[in-house]
Design an enzyme around this catalytic site. Structure first.
Site, mmCIF file in Angstrom:
data_model
loop_
_atom_site.group_PDB
_atom_site.id
_atom_site.type_symbol
_atom_site.label_atom_id
_atom_site.label_comp_id
_atom_site.label_asym_id
_atom_site.label_seq_id
_atom_site.Cartn_x
_atom_site.Cartn_y
_atom_site.Cartn_z
ATOM 1 N N ASP A 22 -5.294 12.494 -1.018
ATOM 2 C CA ASP A 22 -6.436 11.696 -0.559
ATOM 3 C C ASP A 22 -6.888 12.080 0.842
ATOM 4 O O ASP A 22 -7.977 11.707 1.279
ATOM 5 C CB ASP A 22 -6.033 10.210 -0.521
ATOM 6 C CG ASP A 22 -6.301 9.500 -1.839
ATOM 7 O OD1 ASP A 22 -7.192 9.938 -2.571
ATOM 8 O OD2 ASP A 22 -5.607 8.509 -2.106
HETATM 9 C C1 GLC Z 1 -4.545 6.800 3.219
HETATM 10 C C2 GLC Z 1 -3.121 7.240 2.989
HETATM 11 C C3 GLC Z 1 -2.950 7.867 1.655
HETATM 12 C C4 GLC Z 1 -3.523 6.967 0.598
HETATM 13 C C5 GLC Z 1 -4.947 6.535 0.935
HETATM 14 C C6 GLC Z 1 -5.414 5.537 -0.078
HETATM 15 O O1 GLC Z 1 -5.394 7.871 3.207
HETATM 16 O O2 GLC Z 1 -2.682 8.149 3.953
HETATM 17 O O3 GLC Z 1 -1.588 8.100 1.402
HETATM 18 O O4 GLC Z 1 -3.549 7.651 -0.598
HETATM 19 O O5 GLC Z 1 -4.990 5.955 2.195
HETATM 20 O O6 GLC Z 1 -6.725 5.137 0.121
HETATM 21 C C1 GLC Z 2 -1.329 7.560 -2.230
HETATM 22 C C2 GLC Z 2 -2.383 7.301 -3.275
HETATM 23 C C3 GLC Z 2 -2.457 8.414 -4.279
HETATM 24 C C4 GLC Z 2 -2.555 9.732 -3.580
HETATM 25 C C5 GLC Z 2 -1.448 9.924 -2.561
HETATM 26 C C6 GLC Z 2 -1.599 11.193 -1.753
HETATM 27 O O1 GLC Z 2 -0.071 7.451 -2.798
HETATM 28 O O2 GLC Z 2 -2.146 6.087 -3.942
HETATM 29 O O3 GLC Z 2 -3.546 8.236 -5.136
HETATM 30 O O4 GLC Z 2 -2.518 10.745 -4.539
HETATM 31 O O5 GLC Z 2 -1.450 8.844 -1.668
HETATM 32 O O6 GLC Z 2 -2.665 11.146 -0.874
#
Ligand code: GLC
Ligand code: GLC
Length: 815
Positions: free
Chosen positions: A487
């Protein structure tokens, strides 16, 4: 240092001191009513949606962190002293303390001056309520005159509003007290038809429903005025802060034990039957009175607890193993499976690290979670798949999240996370292999939850791949969109204002250049899986098409996605490489190494081995495998959120546990059981129990992240419970290390275990048939000879019995 121990036979983790490094929680409820419950009785409850139907309050950024919960006070009326058996909130010195977190229940016990009190908290199956089943014993040699006070603080339903909109909230609270039961009915007069209730099995001495009457002005939960005085105020809340508190008096002879049951419940009345009498403003309590009466009986409470236990026996019974490694056993048999059910129920909404007012259900998260629970609750997996698919767009793209209450896509976040659609294919393939329920492919499912747009689920899967084919970049690799699995790798957003979304900022680029090698690997797999589905669904032309799609993308990855020693991560919006030896920072990333190998890319010609060796050289640490190296030391606007985190945390070179099992699976695919199990052990919470002081989160569940080697707190975990790590580690351990996995034509038994293991045994229920499996090592390799019910099996898949037998005995010899 440890703060407790595993009671494996009881399927409990026993916490022996209350001052754990962080709140160590459990969940109660597994259908509609849920609660977070910490080892010191902290946490809150909600019905279905942690934001919109919050029953009790949680406070954010609290000090101490875990304050507010399901509290009980025991007062010695002879001298006015009192204690909380859960240590909190009084926090006085106890003579004994213990919390047993079990499957859907916790038992918290404390003792002081010869008075022992123990509360079993749980949610009965089929009920929207929680039970606090308190037992008090007088271990003194003389009689004891005690007062018991209970208290819970109501939330005014919408947890976000409750925590912010005080100008309104302080004037809306309403309760009723009837037959010693407290009813919380804020906003019931107008738009709500739901209420909460709090009842007690014993005759009350008094009660309170207004918080400040219970606590007294300027006092906290640790010394409520009612408890100090030994007297409730019988207050009726009118605005301000409704609570439910009961006062029960107990006279206990030496050695005598008494039981008191408190029930906190939730109920929705039919809209046309809100009031009784109908023209009044009095709550219609007709439907809950029976329930309240039922649980005043201790026998009913015990029966409900037995029912809960039976439910978990059934669920966990689907896979049970006995291996030479205690950590593998207790994670697979109990805790990891249990955590998979928590991620299914809770998604990413409510935990110590998720406030319950944030995210809905993630499209990619929920599809991956399925890998961990489909064997336990296939019918609920089916429902979940259909809900998720209904939030897909006609283009095959998807909303990144949807709301559990409305089941509608979340417009704030929108779509364009280009890995999302692939996960639907992977989730459905797993569902089909586990259940053989092909009827799901014909289910009519809408796009964007819009009636009239329904097409068969199978067509949704085709659109998923079509979306990928319609979004290919300059090197022939998939365009990344807002982000892929990571993300925080935001190659099209260029966020430079505080508060701006890193992911959802559109317009900085046309989105037509940045490509993801990770999605490419995912697509090689998802198109092969779709080919498999097409075959089973009797669509040979589709099968051929998706197989060739998979092969073409495989070739593209080799051509444009290989960096010499490992797979590249991506190309950015300027066409520059990411995750390459050419970069100064972020030269190598874990995700494409794990996933490209899972997809089978480079297994034959040695690229896969090279990539995994590079992981071992550059990314593996004793606490797990970090996400990338070197960590980003400053913010790169063209990379986005990943470079916003301090080095060693989260996606910026943290050990993001979710993708460690990808490497574990990849190692098994290359036949390396020793390395696979070693990586498994590094992040395995049970194996890290001894270093609880460093690890900090619960030793019975996986955490999303462990600080990487660039962080001063290397080895410290965060974000426990609600993480894709649960499903993937369970899948890696059971389906790849132990090698027992569902296929279209039967159950595969193809273990890739450590060389030192002499074997293991397992019981696995697959399509209603119990496979009793024994594996013995005759040589150091992974070749398998299978015998099923005395007959040799060709290959490694044991078909389902044709004659309807419900048990199969499998003997496997490894050499
Ligand atoms: C933030 C976190 C990430 C997560 C995302 C969800 O970017 O670092 O781990 O997946 O929020 O919106
Ligand atoms: C968080 C989010 C997931 C994402 C991950 C890596 O766990 O829930 O959707 O893939 O972060 O960013």
């Amino acid at each position: 240092m440890k703060y407790g121990y595993f009671d494996d036979a009881a399927r409990e983790y026993v916490i022996t001191r209350p001052d754990t490094p962080l709140p160590w929680i459990n969940y109660i409820g597994c259908e509609g009513y849920f609660g977070i419950l910490s080892a010191t009785a902290g946490g809150y409850s909600y019905y279905k949606d942690a934001r919109l139907r919050r029953i009790t309050r949680g406070r954010y950024n609290n000090v101490p962190m875990d304050f507010g919960g399901r509290y009980i006070y025991v007062r010695d009326n002879a001298n006015g002293s009192f204690f909380s058996p859960s240590w909190m909130p009084v926090r006085g010195k106890l003579d004994a303390y213990e919390c047993r977190h079990g499957m859907g229940y916790s038992i918290i016990s404390g003792k002081k001056d010869g008075i022992a009190a123990s509360t079993r908290y749980f949610v009965p199956m089929g009920e929207n309520l929680e039970i606090w089943d308190l037992t008090v014993t007088n271990e003194r040699s003389e009689a004891a005159d005690l007062s018991i006070f209970s208290v819970a603080e109501f939330c005014l339903w919408d947890a976000q509003d409750d925590a912010t909109n005080f100008q309104r909230n302080f004037s809306t609270g309403q309760v009723e007290v009837d037959d010693e039961v407290i009813y919380h009915k804020t906003e019931y007069r107008e738009r709500r038809n739901h209420f909460a209730f709090f009842s007690c099995s014993e005759k009350l001495e008094g009660f309170d429903t207004q918080r400040e009457n219970f606590l007294g002005a300027w006092r906290g939960w640790e010394d409520p005025k009612a408890v100090v005085d030994g007297k409730s105020d019988n207050s009726i809340a009118y605005g301000w802060q409704p609570v439910a508190s009961n006062h029960v008096k107990l006279s206990l002879k030496p050695g005598e034990t008494r039981r008191i049951t408190f029930v906190l419940g939730y109920h929705e009345n039919p809209k046309t039957e809100k009031f009784d009498p109908p023209d009044s403003q009095t709550l219609n309590k007709k439907y809950v009175k029976k329930t309240i009466a039922k649980f005043r009986d201790h026998g009913a409470v015990d029966a409900a607890f037995a029912g809960l236990k039976a439910n978990w026996d059934t669920l966990l019974g689907k896979i049970q193993v006995k291996t030479p490694d205690i950590h593998t056993d207790r994670m697979v048999n109990v805790w990891n499976a249990y955590q998979c059910m928590a991620t299914f129920n809770m998604s990413r909404s409510a935990s110590t690290f998720e406030s319950g007012i944030g995210r809905g259900l993630g499209f990619r998260d929920s599809n991956q979670d399925l890998l961990g629970f489909v064997h336990m609750v296939p019918e609920r997996a089916r429902e979940r798949i259909l809900d998720i698919a209904a939030t897909q767009f006609a283009s095959g793209g998807a909303y990144h999240q949807y709301q559990p209450m409305t089941k509608k896509g979340n417009n704030d976040i929108g779509g364009g996370f280009n890995d999302d659609p692939h996960w639907l294919v992977i989730g459905v393939a797993q569902y089909l292999k586990e259940t053989g329920d092909y009827s799901i492919l014909d289910e009519q499912v809408p796009f964007d939850t819009t009636p009239g747009t329904e097409v068969p689920l199978y067509e949704h899967l085709r659109r998923s791949l079509q979306y990928a084919l319609d979004n290919i970049g300059p090197h022939g690799l998939p365009l990344i969109g807002q982000a892929d699995w990571n993300d925080c790798l935001n190659l099209n957003c260029f966020s430079d204002e505080p508060g701006q979304s890193f992911q959802c900022l559109k317009g900085a680029t046309d989105g037509k250049t940045a490509e993801s090698v990770f999605i490419a690997g995912l697509m090689v797999l998802s198109s092969r899986e779709l080919a498999g589905i097409a075959k089973e669904h009797g669509k040979p032309e589709d099968e051929e098409f998706y197989l060739s799609t998979s092969q073409k993308m495989d070739a593209t990855v080799r051509q444009h996605g290989w960096d010499g020693e490992w797979f590249l991560r991506a190309y950015d919006a300027n066409g520059h490489k990411i995750g390459s030896k050419e970069n100064d920072e972020g030269k190598i990333f874990i995700e494409p190494q794990g996933f490209c190998v899972i997809a089978g890319i480079g297994i034959e010609d040695g690229l896969a081995r090279k990539a995994l060796d590079s992981v071992n050289t550059h990314l593996a640490t004793k606490h797990g495998i970090v996400l990338q190296q070197p960590a980003y030391t400053h913010y790169y606007i063209e990379l986005g959120e990943i470079s916003s985190y301090p080095p060693g945390y989260k996606e910026n070179a943290g050990i993001f546990c979710h993708n460690n099992p990808w490497v574990i699976i990849a190692e098994t695919m290359l036949g390396n059981g020793d390395q696979a199990h070693d990586y498994y052990t590094r992040i395995c919470p049970s194996a890290r129990e001894e270093i609880s002081d460093l690890h900090k989160t619960e030793p019975y569940v996986f955490s999303q992240m462990i600080a990487g080697r660039d962080a001063p707190s290397h080895g410290e975990a965060k974000n426990s419970w609600l993480t894709g790590t649960a499903a993937w580690t369970f899948f890696a351990a059971t389906a790849y290390i132990l090698g027992i996995r569902a296929e279209y034509d039967g159950l595969r038994v193809s273990p890739v275990i450590p060389k030192a293991w002499e074997g293991f045994s397992a019981s696995r229920t697959y399509s209603g048939v119990v496979y009793d499996i024994t594996v013995k090592r005759a040589g150091p390799g992974n070749s398998v000879l299978l015998v099923a019910d005395g007959k040799p099996v060709v290959g490694t898949v044991v078909p389902l019995p044709r004659d309807g037998r419900k048990a199969v005995k499998v003997e496997a010899v490894l050499s």
